[in-house]
Design an enzyme around this catalytic site. Structure first.
Site, PDB file in Angstrom:
ATOM      1  CG  ASP A 215     -33.476  35.165  50.516  1.00 26.42           C
ATOM      2  OD1 ASP A 215     -33.558  36.382  50.770  1.00 26.42           O
ATOM      3  OD2 ASP A 215     -33.854  34.284  51.295  1.00 26.42           O
ATOM      4  CG  HIS A 216     -33.604  41.180  48.519  1.00 27.45           C
ATOM      5  ND1 HIS A 216     -34.896  40.721  48.515  1.00 27.45           N
ATOM      6  CD2 HIS A 216     -33.539  42.094  49.498  1.00 27.45           C
ATOM      7  CE1 HIS A 216     -35.573  41.359  49.450  1.00 27.45           C
ATOM      8  NE2 HIS A 216     -34.785  42.193  50.063  1.00 27.45           N
ATOM      9  CG  HIS A 278     -35.967  37.358  53.657  1.00 32.55           C
ATOM     10  ND1 HIS A 278     -35.410  37.125  52.423  1.00 32.55           N
ATOM     11  CD2 HIS A 278     -36.990  38.218  53.432  1.00 32.55           C
ATOM     12  CE1 HIS A 278     -36.070  37.817  51.504  1.00 32.55           C
ATOM     13  NE2 HIS A 278     -37.031  38.479  52.096  1.00 32.55           N
TER      14      HIS A 278
END
Ligand code: NDP
Length: 524
Positions: A215-216, A278
């Site tokens: 999950d950048h 996110h």
């Protein structure tokens, strides 16, 4: 007495440090923790969008800043029939487009790039890859350490993981191989059932310690800062609860539309694209309890506890808890833009939501009764990701004779993007003879006073995979808990009789559908 001496010592240290900083003698920088082993980074899906726009520029940046090991190779794989030179040409073009190209550094970087054409369902392709990797181990000294980054469409994750396993590419410390890690991009499943199935397949060949679910967002500096801000300061935590906080708003707004990703977005929509990953991570970092130590599993334990405390949505009350929208034509930055249904590859009858706002409750001692408003959408007025903590009004206004009963409450904003800052709004007296108040804002810009290198999110995740650090990656229990929370909502929204009416149109460039206010007004 001992405490006093320590206090004096600290005061002295602070003075010395302050003087040294003033004289330019000292600057605090965050060192990279740990050493990076030699390794081969295999990108499966190397001809794609993610590789060109994010992965190759991030790897090049790491190379430029000394973040890659001296002995490394980058091996692109995809069906496209390139050879090494064509992959290098593609990489160079991608770096130029990303504004990262540097001629001098490129000449050192390019020889590390290789390419193997493959069919993702064909075992011999993977066996050929295994042979190539063995040869490259010798050429580049990569010691059999391997990272397999799955940058392919999600429906191919299981196949690719199985093929890697069957070709003996997942086994660690076996016949010349060192450590082996697999990186799985989002989305991790499209509901609880598919996420569990995907995990089961990957686990047939890889151990949990080998799996990195990306999950950048978590790797953004300001997101990482959330835990530091909350738990490295003594003054915020005592007022971080239902006694002082009225509500929390977590917003991730984009001005971009679906762009070239309609094929994916039509299947996913905003809930799968933004909320399952996110938004849930931002919620956890805002609301979780402090772990006893800043360690990957302890942090992820606390996140899991938070997800377990989420109050399930009631199917019959869905409309009061969630608002869905889809963008219509409008104007962004003064330019007309098409509606979602007019975008290339989007069905003219599409019922895919591009906007959602939901009211979430955390059923625990700290947060009982405090609404968390989670909002995300495309083609909104401004690009903004932030967490706003809205405090309660003062319990009693002693200024009510002159200023009335209501005094604006304090607000703390943790800006994540594009404004990386923290602001605190409070009341002060307006200068002058009259008794009147004004709201003022104290702000801290995240990069203020820091001149060292800052890593972009993909640079950070790639570095952490090389270091084997799981802190910023999803653990499977977190994935499943979030899907358990969201799957009934998705089913409710996707199978209800009034699906079309639930989807409120909003003008591109606006704040979202008018009806979104409804969720905020209604009680739980
Ligand atoms: P692409 O659609 O660009 O696909 C990547 C590569 O996969 C293509 O170059 C293609 O290579 C191959 N491919 C595409 N479609 C098929 C197909 N139907 N069958 C077989 N192979 C196919 O994907 P992205 O690069 O955009 O994304 C890769 C992954 O990363 C996805 O899971 C996505 O969800 C995730 N992701 C992407 C982001 C982005 O910004 N792009 C952001 C966050 C996550 P070839 O034809 O040469 O085999």
């Amino acid at each position: 007495m001992e405490g006093e001496t320590r206090g004096e010592d600290r005061a002295f240290e602070a003075i010395v440090k302050g003087v040294a900083e003033e004289l330019g003698l000292q600057r605090e920088e965050c060192p990279v923790v740990g050493t990076v082993d030699p390794c081969a980074i295999v990108i499966v899906g190397a001809s794609g969008d993610l590789t060109g726009r994010k992965l190759l520029p991030a790897l090049f940046e790491l190379y430029r800043n000394g973040g890659l090991p001296v002995d490394f190779s980058i091996v692109g794989c995809a069906r496209t029939g390139w050879r090494d030179e064509e992959f290098r040409t593609h990489a160079k073009k991608s770096l130029k487009e990303a504004g990262k190209y540097d001629r001098l550094k490129w000449s050192g970087f390019a020889p590390h790039l290789h390419y193997t054409a493959m069919d993702y369902e064909d075992l011999p392709s993977f066996e050929k890859l295994a042979g190539t990797l063995r040869k490259l181990d010798k050429k580049h000294g990569t010691s059999g350490n391997r990272i397999f980054y799955l940058a392919i469409p999600p429906q191919l994750y299981e196949t690719a993981a199985q093929m890697l396993g069957k070709a003996d590419l997942s086994a660690e410390n076996k016949e010349g191989s060192g450590w082996v890690r697999i990186v799985v991009e989002k989305p991790f499943g499209r509901d609880l059932e598919t996420a569990v199935a995907l995990d089961r397949t990957i686990h047939e060949h890889f151990g949990e310690h080998q799996i990195f679910r990306i999950d950048h967002y978590l790797a953004k500096e300001t997101v990482q800062n959330l835990l530091m801000f909350r738990f490295a300061n003594a003054i915020f935590e005592p007022i971080w609860n239902r006694r002082y906080i009225d509500y929390v708003s977590i917003t991730a707004a984009e001005t971009l539309g679906v762009e070239h990703r309609a094929g994916y977005y039509e299947q996913s929509g905003v809930l799968r694209d933004m909320f399952q990953n996110h938004m849930m991570q931002l919620l956890a970092l805002t609301a979780m309890e402090p772990p006893s130590l800043f360690e990957a599993d302890l942090v992820r334990d606390e996140k899991a506890k938070l997800y377990r405390a989420l109050r399930p949505f009631q199917a019959e009350n869905l409309a009061n808890q969630i608002v869905l929208g889809q963008y219509d034509r409008g104007t962004i930055d003064g330019k007309p833009v098409p509606g979602y249904r007019e975008e290339p590859d989007v069905s003219p009858q599409s019922l895919t939501p591009t906007y959602a706002s939901m009211k979430v409750f955390v059923d625990n001692w700290r947060w009982q009764g405090v609404p968390f408003y989670l909002t995300s959408g495309k083609r909104l007025r401004a690009k903004k990701t932030e967490i706003a903590i809205q405090y309660k009004e003062v319990p009693h206004s002693m200024f009510r004779q002159t200023l009335g009963e209501h005094i604006s409450a304090n607000r703390l904003i943790l800006g994540i993007y594009p404004e990386e800052k923290i602001t605190l709004t409070f009341q002060t007296k307006n200068p002058g003879a009259r008794v009147c108040l004004r709201s003022v804002t104290m702000d801290f810009n995240y990069l203020q006073g820091y001149e060292g290198p800052a890593l972009d999110a993909y640079e950070k995740v790639l570095l952490d995979v090389m270091l084997g650090d799981h802190m910023l990656f999803w653990r499977q229990d977190g994935v499943e808990l979030c899907w358990s929370f969201l799957t009934p909502i998705l089913q409710g929204c996707e199978t209800c009789d009034n699906r079309e009416e639930m989807l409120l149109p909003y003008e591109a460039g606006s704040r979202g559908p008018e009806g979104a206010k409804r969720v905020r007004k209604k009680q739980s």
